[in-house]
Design an enzyme around this catalytic site. Structure first.
Site, PDB file in Angstrom:
ATOM      1  N   SER A   1      38.512  38.322  57.556  1.00 40.61           N
ATOM      2  CA  SER A   1      38.561  37.256  56.559  1.00 40.61           C
ATOM      3  C   SER A   1      39.122  37.819  55.259  1.00 40.61           C
ATOM      4  O   SER A   1      39.113  39.032  55.040  1.00 40.61           O
ATOM      5  CB  SER A   1      37.163  36.692  56.316  1.00 40.61           C
ATOM      6  OG  SER A   1      36.412  37.560  55.475  1.00 40.61           O
ATOM      7  N   ASP A   2      39.598  36.935  54.398  1.00 40.66           N
ATOM      8  CA  ASP A   2      39.910  37.391  53.048  1.00 40.66           C
ATOM      9  C   ASP A   2      38.599  37.473  52.276  1.00 40.66           C
ATOM     10  O   ASP A   2      37.551  37.014  52.716  1.00 40.66           O
ATOM     11  CB  ASP A   2      40.917  36.456  52.375  1.00 40.66           C
ATOM     12  CG  ASP A   2      41.761  37.183  51.332  1.00 40.66           C
ATOM     13  OD1 ASP A   2      41.325  38.234  50.829  1.00 40.66           O
ATOM     14  OD2 ASP A   2      42.861  36.710  51.017  1.00 40.66           O
ATOM     15  N   TRP A   3      38.669  38.056  51.101  1.00 42.97           N
ATOM     16  CA  TRP A   3      37.473  38.372  50.303  1.00 42.97           C
ATOM     17  C   TRP A   3      36.606  37.118  50.097  1.00 42.97           C
ATOM     18  O   TRP A   3      37.007  36.191  49.396  1.00 42.97           O
ATOM     19  CB  TRP A   3      37.889  38.948  48.953  1.00 42.97           C
ATOM     20  CG  TRP A   3      36.770  39.357  48.062  1.00 42.97           C
ATOM     21  CD1 TRP A   3      35.928  38.536  47.370  1.00 42.97           C
ATOM     22  CD2 TRP A   3      36.355  40.694  47.756  1.00 42.97           C
ATOM     23  NE1 TRP A   3      35.025  39.260  46.647  1.00 42.97           N
ATOM     24  CE2 TRP A   3      35.269  40.600  46.857  1.00 42.97           C
ATOM     25  CE3 TRP A   3      36.803  41.951  48.136  1.00 42.97           C
ATOM     26  CZ2 TRP A   3      34.609  41.716  46.335  1.00 42.97           C
ATOM     27  CZ3 TRP A   3      36.165  43.066  47.617  1.00 42.97           C
ATOM     28  CH2 TRP A   3      35.082  42.958  46.735  1.00 42.97           C
TER      29      TRP A   3
END
Length: 745
Positions: free
Chosen positions: A286-288
């Site tokens: 996932s992104d942050w």
């Protein structure tokens, strides 16, 4: 060989004692080793492998949070860390992971976007070189420096197509074109990963952000994306597929919603397309915080619901949401997530750890000797200077204003970026060396030589809200034979979370240009930025404009190399430059309307603005040179082809000027009649060719079914019989040769 990973021997457990005496033949196969380890793991340990935490806190004092994170690592409940770098810190945290029950090593990831210590031009700038070998070299050097410092994995390349320069993250990508973007994605993946995973001078690449992030509404970062499946497959997915085909080890999903579904929880993207139709074998991170943000989007009830939806949709590792670590075990036990889905995600992560060789030696990437050698290699700075010079676009050059001649009595270098250092580097810097860099004025002094007096005055800072410093700049310019004006953005005006509603030159920078003109000093202009800017006054009135982007740690010298003609500019724009904000978003790859403008003097009831031309200020592919190139003698091996056939298009390219130079010859296609309306022009090939004065060369492109294919209304990849127009030229708006071919039924 010493083995750092050992399994457990116990009732009902598979015996996995890795020691010097264990036959290697039993564990050679990575898939077998993964399955053996997976069989030993508890559910909690499996979920731990899907948990990624940021290690920024580890650089400070030992707080309660740091101690808690250390305990999590020792318990085997952390699979990866990001924002940890350097041999000492990576070895220290890896040692904690080896205290866990199964001694599974950590993966260390970092945003190595355009260099580790050696800073190359921002990716959009590098893309302007259209030089795939140079782009691959840049990624290879970044990987070498990062890998020697204990990094296993970079969150690059960003392969999002970006057509709205208001979006700050266009800086991180390859521009507006999916074909160019795909070729650059391949080059960067090859550069980061090398011939195979596991080389100690390579890192895992991440194709991001999957998918559609570059089409965020209003060019505002993190905003929603709404588009047809046709547009998604035709424009935004091809660079991702190219990255996958080049071997990208991981993908990162996007912050945005796509047609109402957060990308992090989008099974259609992650399971149906990426892992299904495309057969991706790596893992998705996932992104942050994007798992957690599905709650804010209104797509998930709470963190536990978000964890289940993300994992079920195909997100394998949770970056910094703490959603998987806090909720996934309970969601599995409640029947909301199948254990088989967890096992699939863990299997993907463990496979990469085995392929990197971390189970054989968890410290193999953390080498003090290799770190010192990589970070002190003078060849890296030389490469950064070469790549930067190839990335600088000559937008305009009237009356031979450039190159500057040596032997001038005096040169004034003025403007808010004339003495910039940190701004040359752009955003996403790992190890800034700004104090050791040469600014533009430093580099001009070096290049001009001791016989030329070089004066400097900034005029204003980059924000340029006032004109108090203008007079000092005017004094410097009055006595100079030549004036160089350096304007543009500061490093923190482009990048993530740096969307701009107005992309004109900041503040009163164009007024400084006007003030110089008013005293009879029309300067040569150097623009530094991370995106296309709007600068109509300069575009109309400046004799010469160099667009340097954020050119990196050797950028000052690279700009001077081009200014003085030591390097002949060869770069071409990877994004269209608008005339005004009303044209945004803008791309050369537009679709024909039922009422196109054929005559600029007749726009009544046409698809036109009443207060602006439709045409951009500078088109995609535009870029001038200090020499000239002629295109002639276009030939086709045949005027028609069958579906399984090929046509060779060839022509003669000649350097008709007096300087050596490189030209990027571009091949475009138009399909005038199809079951789905096609763009008026599509890039289908390019070649960067260096020629000496008077030298000529035959250039060839191969046209096959793939070249003519597109996604039809059912999203089938097809080529329809009919006529096609082939166009060859120096830019999308500078077509030199045309010919028509036909695909037979």
């Amino acid at each position: 060989m010493k083995r750092y990973w050992r399994g457990l021997i116990g009732p009902g457990a598979l015996a996995l004692a890795f020691s010097a005496g264990l036959a290697q033949a039993a564990v050679d196969n990575v898939a077998q080793r993964v399955e053996q380890l997976l069989a030993q793991m508890t559910l909690e340990e499996k979920v731990g492998q899907l948990n990624q935490l940021s290690g920024k806190e580890f650089t400070g004092p030992a707080t309660d949070k740091v101690r808690s994170m250390e305990a999590e690592i020792r318990s085997g409940h952390v699979g990866s860390m990001l924002n940890i770098k350097g041999v000492a810190d990576t070895r220290r945290l890896q040692a904690l992971a080896l205290q866990s029950r199964l001694r599974i090593p950590l993966l260390f990831g970092l945003d190595v976007i355009h260099g580790y210590q050696t800073v190359f031009p921002v990716p959009l700038g590098e893309s302007a070189s259209w030089d795939l070998e140079a782009i691959e070299e840049s990624a290879r050097i970044a990987a070498r420096e990062a890998a020697a410092s204990g990094i296993h994995w970079t969150f690059a390349p960003m392969v999002d197509v970006g057509r709205d320069p208001r979006w700050g993250r266009v800086m991180e990508g390859a521009g507006e074109d999916s074909y160019l973007g795909a070729r650059i994605a391949e080059a960067r993946v090859r550069g980061f990963q090398g011939a195979r995973l596991g080389g100690v001078e390579s890192v895992m690449a991440t194709a991001k952000h999957f998918a559609g992030y570059g089409a965020s509404v209003a060019g505002r970062d993190y905003n929603a994306v709404d588009m047809s499946d046709q547009q998604l497959h035709e424009t935004y997915l091809p660079p991702f597929k190219a990255a996958l085909d080049a071997g990208a080890a991981t993908f990162m999903n996007a912050f945005n919603t796509l047609n109402g579904i957060p990308a992090t929880g989008h099974a259609g993207l992650q399971r149906d397309i990426l892992k299904g139709a495309w057969g991706f074998k790596g893992f998705v991170v996932s992104d942050w915080g994007s798992v957690r943000e599905m709650v804010v989007h209104g797509y998930a009830d709470d963190l536990a619901d978000a964890a289940a939806k993300a994992l079920n949709a195909g997100s394998d590792m949770d970056m910094e949401s703490n959603a998987f670590s806090s909720s996934l075990v309970a969601q599995v036990r409640a029947g909301k997530v199948a254990l088989a889905q967890v096992d699939d995600a863990v299997r993907r992560v463990l496979t990469k750890k085995f392929e990197l060789g971390l189970f054989d030696d968890p410290y193999r990437f953390s080498s003090a000797a290799r770190e010192q050698a990589a970070l002190s290699d003078p060849r890296h700075a030389q490469a950064a200077r070469r790549v930067a010079a190839k990335s600088i676009v000559l937008l305009k050059n009237e009356g031979g204003a450039l190159p500057l001649r040596r032997g001038l009595r005096s040169i004034a270098v003025v403007g808010p970026l004339a003495d910039a250092r940190r701004d040359l580097e752009g955003g996403w810097i790992v190890k800034s060396n700004a104090d050791k860099m040469a600014s533009l004025v430093d580099a001009v002094r070096e290049a001009a030589g001791p016989g030329t007096r070089v004066s400097y005055a900034p005029g204003c800072d980059v924000a340029c809200r006032g004109a108090n410093g203008f007079e000092a700049a005017l004094r410097a310019a009055r006595d100079a034979d030549t004036v160089v004006l350096a304007v543009g953005e500061s490093w923190d005006m482009s990048g993530e979370a740096k969307s701009r509603a107005d992309i004109k030159l900041p503040g009163r920078q164009d007024e400084l240009f006007a003030a110089l003109r008013a005293i009879g000093k029309t300067p040569v202009v150097v623009v530094m930025a991370g995106r296309p800017l709007i600068f109509e006054r300069l575009a109309e009135e400046a004799p010469a404009i160099l667009y340097a982007w954020f050119p990196g740690s050797e950028g000052g010298r690279a700009v001077a190399d081009v200014l003085f003609g030591d390097v002949t500019p060869s770069a071409k724009l990877p994004m269209t430059f608008p005339r005004n904000m009303g044209q945004v978003p803008i791309s050369y790859q537009q679709y024909e309307t039922g009422r196109p403008v054929r005559d600029v003097n007749n726009i009544v009831y046409k698809s036109a603005y009443i207060d602006s031309p439709n045409t951009p200020r500078y088109a995609f592919g535009h870029g001038l040179s200090y020499t000239s190139f002629g295109y002639r003698d276009l030939r086709l091996s045949s005027n028609s082809m069958r579906a399984d056939g090929k046509i060779t298009l060839s022509f003669t390219l000649a350097n008709t000027g007096k300087r050596a130079g490189a030209e990027v010859a571009q091949l475009y296609l138009r399909d005038p009649v199809a079951s789905v309306v096609r763009p008026v022009k599509e890039l289908k090939g390019f070649q960067r060719i260096a020629l000496q004065p008077g030298e000529q060369r035959q250039v060839s492109f191969t046209i096959d079914r793939e070249t003519l294919s597109f996604f039809d209304r059912k999203l089938a990849w097809t080529a329809e019989p009919g006529k096609f127009e082939l166009m060859v030229g120096s830019a999308s708006d500078d077509i030199r040769l045309r010919q028509t071919i036909e695909l037979a039924p």
